[in-house]
Motif scaffolding. Sequence first.
Motif, PDB file in Angstrom:
ATOM      1  N   VAL A  76     -10.074  -7.813 -11.048  1.00 45.48           N
ATOM      2  CA  VAL A  76      -8.615  -7.898 -10.993  1.00 45.48           C
ATOM      3  C   VAL A  76      -8.034  -6.495 -11.139  1.00 45.48           C
ATOM      4  O   VAL A  76      -8.436  -5.744 -12.026  1.00 45.48           O
ATOM      5  N   THR A  77      -7.108  -6.156 -10.272  1.00 41.67           N
ATOM      6  CA  THR A  77      -6.458  -4.842 -10.378  1.00 41.67           C
ATOM      7  C   THR A  77      -5.024  -5.006 -10.856  1.00 41.67           C
ATOM      8  O   THR A  77      -4.346  -5.972 -10.518  1.00 41.67           O
ATOM      9  N   GLY A  78      -4.589  -4.075 -11.665  1.00 43.44           N
ATOM     10  CA  GLY A  78      -3.188  -4.031 -12.079  1.00 43.44           C
ATOM     11  C   GLY A  78      -2.926  -4.408 -13.522  1.00 43.44           C
ATOM     12  O   GLY A  78      -1.824  -4.170 -14.022  1.00 43.44           O
ATOM     13  N   ALA A  82      -1.306 -13.410 -19.215  1.00 36.24           N
ATOM     14  CA  ALA A  82      -0.665 -13.955 -18.020  1.00 36.24           C
ATOM     15  C   ALA A  82      -1.722 -14.486 -17.050  1.00 36.24           C
ATOM     16  O   ALA A  82      -1.578 -15.565 -16.475  1.00 36.24           O
ATOM     17  N   VAL A  83      -2.794 -13.719 -16.874  1.00 33.31           N
ATOM     18  CA  VAL A  83      -3.886 -14.149 -15.990  1.00 33.31           C
ATOM     19  C   VAL A  83      -4.563 -15.386 -16.567  1.00 33.31           C
ATOM     20  O   VAL A  83      -4.805 -16.375 -15.869  1.00 33.31           O
ATOM     21  N   ALA A 120      -5.264 -17.066  -5.948  1.00 33.47           N
ATOM     22  CA  ALA A 120      -3.850 -17.461  -5.923  1.00 33.47           C
ATOM     23  C   ALA A 120      -3.276 -17.498  -7.329  1.00 33.47           C
ATOM     24  O   ALA A 120      -2.112 -17.116  -7.548  1.00 33.47           O
ATOM     25  N   ALA A 121      -4.059 -17.967  -8.295  1.00 34.56           N
ATOM     26  CA  ALA A 121      -3.578 -18.032  -9.675  1.00 34.56           C
ATOM     27  C   ALA A 121      -3.334 -16.631 -10.230  1.00 34.56           C
ATOM     28  O   ALA A 121      -2.331 -16.379 -10.909  1.00 34.56           O
ATOM     29  N   TYR A 178      -1.002 -10.154 -10.248  1.00 30.67           N
ATOM     30  CA  TYR A 178      -2.089  -9.191 -10.043  1.00 30.67           C
ATOM     31  C   TYR A 178      -2.917  -9.594  -8.837  1.00 30.67           C
ATOM     32  O   TYR A 178      -2.728 -10.667  -8.273  1.00 30.67           O
ATOM     33  N   GLU A 179      -3.860  -8.730  -8.484  1.00 29.50           N
ATOM     34  CA  GLU A 179      -4.686  -8.977  -7.325  1.00 29.50           C
ATOM     35  C   GLU A 179      -6.142  -9.129  -7.751  1.00 29.50           C
ATOM     36  O   GLU A 179      -6.657  -8.303  -8.509  1.00 29.50           O
ATOM     37  N   ALA A 180      -6.774 -10.184  -7.268  1.00 27.69           N
ATOM     38  CA  ALA A 180      -8.178 -10.421  -7.617  1.00 27.69           C
ATOM     39  C   ALA A 180      -9.041 -10.485  -6.376  1.00 27.69           C
ATOM     40  O   ALA A 180      -8.582 -10.887  -5.305  1.00 27.69           O
TER      41      ALA A 180
END
Lengths: 71, 71
Positions: free
Chosen positions: B10-12, B21-22, B59-60, B66-68
């Motif tokens: 995950v980036t960010g 949050a994730v 998507a979650a 963030y981007e996974a």
Amino acid sequence: MSTTTTEYQVTGMSCGHCESAVREEVSAIPGVTGIDVSAATGRLTVTAEQPIDDAAVIAAVDEAGYEAARS
Amino acid sequence: MSTTTTEYQVTGMSCGHCESAVREEVSAIPGVTGIDVSAATGRLTVTAEQPIDDAAVIAAVDEAGYEAARS
């Protein structure tokens, strides 16, 4: 109505969530009418109906998990 | 009962709030039984009752901001 604005420097914030945490705690201080906070700069600006107690602001920021100093 | 573990990068994420949050979004995926996430490394490990849909995890994480990517 007059307002007073006080600036603080906050260390440790890294993102919007951190800003929200600080905003939530500081907004609970009686008399506070406005808050501007930036993780990027660490600057916290508090507007209130009358001069607010620095200790209350610093304690609120501490409660959020960060450290503030009057700037 | 068998479980399956899948790892993502995950980036960010920058802090514990980001991790939360994730975690909150990924934990809402049906079948997920465990989540390990670190802002420091970006590593997200998802444990589930059966193989989960990568797209659902991605998507979650996107929903959390963030981007996974599967790693």
